[in-house]
Design an enzyme around this catalytic site. Sequence first.
Site, PDB file in Angstrom:
ATOM      1  N   CYS A 266      49.862  35.703  40.914  1.00  0.00           N
ATOM      2  CA  CYS A 266      50.587  36.938  41.309  1.00  0.00           C
ATOM      3  C   CYS A 266      48.775  38.335  40.377  1.00  0.00           C
ATOM      4  CB  CYS A 266      51.858  37.097  41.081  1.00  0.00           C
ATOM      5  SG  CYS A 266      52.100  36.868  42.244  1.00  0.00           S
TER       6      CYS A 266
ATOM      7  N   ASP B 191      47.370  34.663  44.864  1.00  0.00           N
ATOM      8  CA  ASP B 191      47.609  36.590  45.338  1.00  0.00           C
ATOM      9  C   ASP B 191      46.021  36.632  45.281  1.00  0.00           C
ATOM     10  OD1 ASP B 191      49.009  38.388  47.238  1.00  0.00           O
ATOM     11  OD2 ASP B 191      49.259  39.898  45.579  1.00  0.00           O
TER      12      ASP B 191
ATOM     13  N   ARG C  37      45.363  38.391  37.946  1.00  0.00           N
ATOM     14  CA  ARG C  37      45.076  38.608  38.490  1.00  0.00           C
ATOM     15  C   ARG C  37      43.704  37.215  38.651  1.00  0.00           C
ATOM     16  NH1 ARG C  37      45.328  42.694  39.519  1.00  0.00           N
ATOM     17  NH2 ARG C  37      45.071  45.100  38.694  1.00  0.00           N
TER      18      ARG C  37
ATOM     19  N   GLU D 244      37.517  39.098  46.259  1.00  0.00           N
ATOM     20  CA  GLU D 244      38.312  39.318  47.164  1.00  0.00           C
ATOM     21  C   GLU D 244      37.634  40.263  47.818  1.00  0.00           C
ATOM     22  OE1 GLU D 244      41.998  41.432  45.049  1.00  0.00           O
ATOM     23  OE2 GLU D 244      42.365  39.643  44.181  1.00  0.00           O
TER      24      GLU D 244
ATOM     25  N   ALA E 213      51.636  44.116  45.289  1.00  0.00           N
ATOM     26  CA  ALA E 213      52.380  45.363  44.963  1.00  0.00           C
ATOM     27  C   ALA E 213      52.927  46.364  46.842  1.00  0.00           C
ATOM     28  CB  ALA E 213      51.603  45.487  44.639  1.00  0.00           C
TER      29      ALA E 213
ATOM     30  N   HIS F 170      46.365  39.085  48.214  1.00  0.00           N
ATOM     31  CA  HIS F 170      46.555  40.414  46.825  1.00  0.00           C
ATOM     32  C   HIS F 170      47.939  41.439  48.146  1.00  0.00           C
ATOM     33  CE1 HIS F 170      44.730  42.544  43.826  1.00  0.00           C
ATOM     34  NE2 HIS F 170      46.233  42.620  43.845  1.00  0.00           N
TER      35      HIS F 170
END
Length: 530
Positions: free
Chosen positions: A232, A258, A234, A263, A285, A282
């Site tokens: 989770c 994630d 990079r 991306e 957060a 992603h």
Amino acid sequence: MSVFRILVTDELSPQAMELLDAAADVQYDVVKRPPKEKLLEIIPEYDAVLVRSSGRIDADVLAAGKRLKVVGRAGAGVDNIDLEAASLRGVMVMNTPGANTIATAEHTMTLMLALCRHIPQADASLRAGQWERSRFMGVQLYQKTLGIVGLGRVGQQVARRAQAFEMTVIAYDPYISDEVARELKVELVSLEELLSRADFITLNAALTPESRGLINAQNIARMKPGVRIVNCARGALIDEEALYEALVSGHVAGAALDVFTEEPLPADSKLRTLSNVVLTPHLAASTIEAQRDVGTKIVEQVLAALRGESYHNAVNVPVADPSVFRQLKPYLMLAEKLGSLQMQLAGGPIKRVELELQGDEVADHGKPLTVALLKGLLDPITDIPVNYINAPLLAKQRGISVSETSGIARASYANLLCCSVAWEGGQRTIAGSLLGRELPRVVQVDDFTIDALPEGIILVMESIDVPGVIGRVGTLLGGHGINIAEWRLGREAPGRQALSFINLDAEAPPQVLAELERLEGVVRVRQVRL
């Protein structure tokens, strides 16, 4: 009142937008995810830009941002921002490292549980009309060993949550002290030991040149068979091709990801084809609370920075803690003045700078004080604005070597900054202190003890300490309508060399300086502006 223009390039929480709306000194525009060409076109109009992980602020964008002062990253990672280019141009980069810590730690645990209990696959099977209990046999977290790579804010929260599952937690982080690890009840180990012992590995490290591709074929081979990996942090921490091969072979039993090297994850990514992989876009957060907090915090920080109030969470500024900045500010101003004075008095291009520190108030702040000194040093000679962000890089470009020491002992001053510089064929030492912890004073120039105010227009005069010199200088200046605000003098001994700092109310023209140097007893006069 100055009005600051801010560009918002991504979605921020309603609370963050309300802060922008309420700021009387702000005009803002929202241009969501602009292509680079569009960003290059519009960025020259703005003082600050707010981005998330998808907004790339590279050297080209920074070069185009002629007014740009602050880049605000709503989130922790700043690998989408060219920090070196920003620093060189004096652009502050800020992030919100703690705002999404809990959300990211919880998502890490969510992925770990989903991976070991096959939650996404079982859900999909059930929705497809199947009832396949035996197909989705899982494993427990209880009494398993979790290896955490990166024991920072998120890593520490993951450790606490894993311990609630009664996991044994080990960690690799070369920047964390044994004391911090002991308080967390975490065993610090080498990377090699972590790879060989862990049943689960979670990546919570920053992306650096050293950590890029950390989970590669060589390191995967060191892992115990059946290991499960969660990322989770990079995407580029993992060599995705090497991970794919290990997942296919079964050496890695499963992975929960994630974040990805590219991306959005490409539609043809081979990771999408594997049943032993859990993928999320992603989302670490992406909680209401985290989004509220990262948005409001970055807006508050950027507004404070633009207004010159504080620089909290500025990643390329030497003093990011507002309370430390306020305490240190008088000394930073003193260091700037010493640097400027040195440059204006130097007999050639300065090649070496050394700052010595004495006293409890300054001894532990060598880095910011050195940067302030360099700012003052470079201000008189550069054609671009110099600030605390770009000063070290500009000094390096000019071949100026810089060093800093502490512990000098000069009994007369509780706190002292002593700056020595050298150029080809010469050198000079100037020391300064604060009067009443507020007023800057120059207290030493080479062997001369003095008590001078480093402010405004100053004549620095070398002379012979004989009767009549002060009177002749005062008469000449008065004859030209130039008033002396303050005169401070230091001397070796009666009749020998003397050094004067003469504060003037108005600048002395070149012809007046020439006349002064022709006076009996005057050796040399230079005019500086501080």
